[in-house]
Design an enzyme around this catalytic site. Sequence first.
Site, PDB file in Angstrom:
ATOM      1  N   GLU A   2       0.847  -1.193   0.000  1.00  0.00           N
ATOM      2  CA  GLU A   2       0.000   0.000   0.000  1.00  0.00           C
ATOM      3  C   GLU A   2       0.884   1.244   0.000  1.00  0.00           C
ATOM      4  O   GLU A   2       1.992   1.244   0.526  1.00  0.00           O
ATOM      5  CB  GLU A   2      -0.954  -0.014   1.205  1.00  0.00           C
ATOM      6  CG  GLU A   2      -0.302  -0.225   2.557  1.00  0.00           C
ATOM      7  CD  GLU A   2       0.280   1.028   3.152  1.00  0.00           C
ATOM      8  OE1 GLU A   2      -0.066   2.127   2.678  1.00  0.00           O
ATOM      9  OE2 GLU A   2       1.090   0.924   4.080  1.00  0.00           O
ATOM     10  N   PHE A   3       0.359   2.298  -0.604  1.00  0.00           N
ATOM     11  CA  PHE A   3       1.075   3.576  -0.673  1.00  0.00           C
ATOM     12  C   PHE A   3       0.193   4.691  -0.111  1.00  0.00           C
ATOM     13  O   PHE A   3       0.120   5.784  -0.655  1.00  0.00           O
ATOM     14  CB  PHE A   3       1.479   3.896  -2.117  1.00  0.00           C
ATOM     15  CG  PHE A   3       2.473   2.921  -2.683  1.00  0.00           C
ATOM     16  CD1 PHE A   3       3.826   3.064  -2.455  1.00  0.00           C
ATOM     17  CD2 PHE A   3       2.040   1.831  -3.424  1.00  0.00           C
ATOM     18  CE1 PHE A   3       4.743   2.159  -2.974  1.00  0.00           C
ATOM     19  CE2 PHE A   3       2.948   0.916  -3.954  1.00  0.00           C
ATOM     20  CZ  PHE A   3       4.296   1.086  -3.730  1.00  0.00           C
ATOM     21  N   LYS A   5      -0.813   7.593   2.344  1.00  0.00           N
ATOM     22  CA  LYS A   5      -0.180   8.574   3.222  1.00  0.00           C
ATOM     23  C   LYS A   5      -1.066   8.796   4.437  1.00  0.00           C
ATOM     24  O   LYS A   5      -2.291   8.925   4.310  1.00  0.00           O
ATOM     25  CB  LYS A   5       0.047   9.906   2.497  1.00  0.00           C
ATOM     26  CG  LYS A   5       0.955   9.796   1.283  1.00  0.00           C
ATOM     27  CD  LYS A   5       1.255  11.165   0.709  1.00  0.00           C
ATOM     28  CE  LYS A   5       0.035  11.867   0.155  1.00  0.00           C
ATOM     29  NZ  LYS A   5      -0.556  11.187  -1.014  1.00  0.00           N
ATOM     30  N   GLU A   6      -0.450   8.850   5.610  1.00  0.00           N
ATOM     31  CA  GLU A   6      -1.210   9.105   6.826  1.00  0.00           C
ATOM     32  C   GLU A   6      -1.862  10.478   6.744  1.00  0.00           C
ATOM     33  O   GLU A   6      -1.207  11.476   6.438  1.00  0.00           O
ATOM     34  CB  GLU A   6      -0.290   9.027   8.048  1.00  0.00           C
ATOM     35  CG  GLU A   6      -1.040   9.001   9.366  1.00  0.00           C
ATOM     36  CD  GLU A   6      -0.161   8.560  10.517  1.00  0.00           C
ATOM     37  OE1 GLU A   6      -0.557   8.780  11.677  1.00  0.00           O
ATOM     38  OE2 GLU A   6       0.913   7.993  10.267  1.00  0.00           O
ATOM     39  N   PRO A 106      13.320  21.813   3.512  1.00  0.00           N
ATOM     40  CA  PRO A 106      14.118  21.546   4.712  1.00  0.00           C
ATOM     41  C   PRO A 106      13.278  21.764   5.962  1.00  0.00           C
ATOM     42  O   PRO A 106      12.282  22.480   5.953  1.00  0.00           O
ATOM     43  CB  PRO A 106      15.250  22.573   4.617  1.00  0.00           C
ATOM     44  CG  PRO A 106      14.683  23.692   3.817  1.00  0.00           C
ATOM     45  CD  PRO A 106      13.741  23.057   2.830  1.00  0.00           C
ATOM     46  N   CYS A 114       6.543   5.299   9.001  1.00  0.00           N
ATOM     47  CA  CYS A 114       6.967   4.709   7.725  1.00  0.00           C
ATOM     48  C   CYS A 114       8.414   5.020   7.351  1.00  0.00           C
ATOM     49  O   CYS A 114       9.220   4.100   7.179  1.00  0.00           O
ATOM     50  CB  CYS A 114       6.032   5.173   6.606  1.00  0.00           C
ATOM     51  SG  CYS A 114       4.365   4.504   6.734  1.00  0.00           S
TER      52      CYS A 114
END
Length: 295
Positions: A2-3, A5-6, A106, A114
């Site tokens: 799975e990809f 994103k939280e 940055p 993850c």
Amino acid sequence: PEFLKEGDAVEDCLRPDRIVIGSSSERAVAVLRKLYAPFNRNHERTVVMDERSAELTKYAANAMLATKISFMNEIANIAERVGADVELVRQGIGADPRIGYHFIYPGAGYGGSCFPKDVQALERTARGVGYEARLLGAVEAVNHDQKTKLFELISRHFDGELKGRTIALWGLAFKPNTDDMREASSRRLMEALWAAGARVRAFDPEAREETRRIYGERDDLALCEHAWDALQGADVLAIVTEWKAFRSPDFARIRAALKTPAIFDGRNLYDPAAVEEAGLAYYGIGRGRSLRVAR
């Protein structure tokens, strides 16, 4: 793999960038193609491969994103020493389509469940098959050190005299739109401040209860219901998580609330000139008074 994103799991499920299927079973692939068909209408997003390749794809994707973050933090640290503004550098390199703007911001280091886990796991996997993944080790080492950045800037501002100071924090979660505190930069910052004898007044839209669960009730930690409450009695303000609610604050109000008006911007949300014009000292990551060489 799975990809998701939280904080964006539903959107990522409904509109995936790619659907990677790792399987040696034609039947399993056919079932998964049928299952994902409603999310794959505009153009073909499915990439079918063997199981090992799919596993490595997952690790490599997160390791690449973590590498971009650590690389940009390295550039910010160099910028501070040569007198360059890293935001201008970011714009200059991001305009190159081969590089792009994604994940070249940055900051105070990456966290969550993850990136740290997957970078470390991939490095250990490589070591287990007799290969030293030196780049991955460097990515993790840079990130580890970057999480001390805000503390170092605050300590420098007060000439190392932090005992009895009160530091306001905006942001506790490792990133916006979650209450996840795993590997969060705020944890390293708070723990360093406490060790130096400072107190913390913190606000986060979602992560206050999680912070209380981790640290319990402490005399040197006040978890505030509102962002402005965190400034009451504080010497300076540190921005740790880039919540949208923090992006356009009233700098005059911040200045009036702080005992020694200064902002330590761990996510480079603000324009240094605008903050300084409002009467606050501005320390960013590779920007503002963080530069060790006069421009």
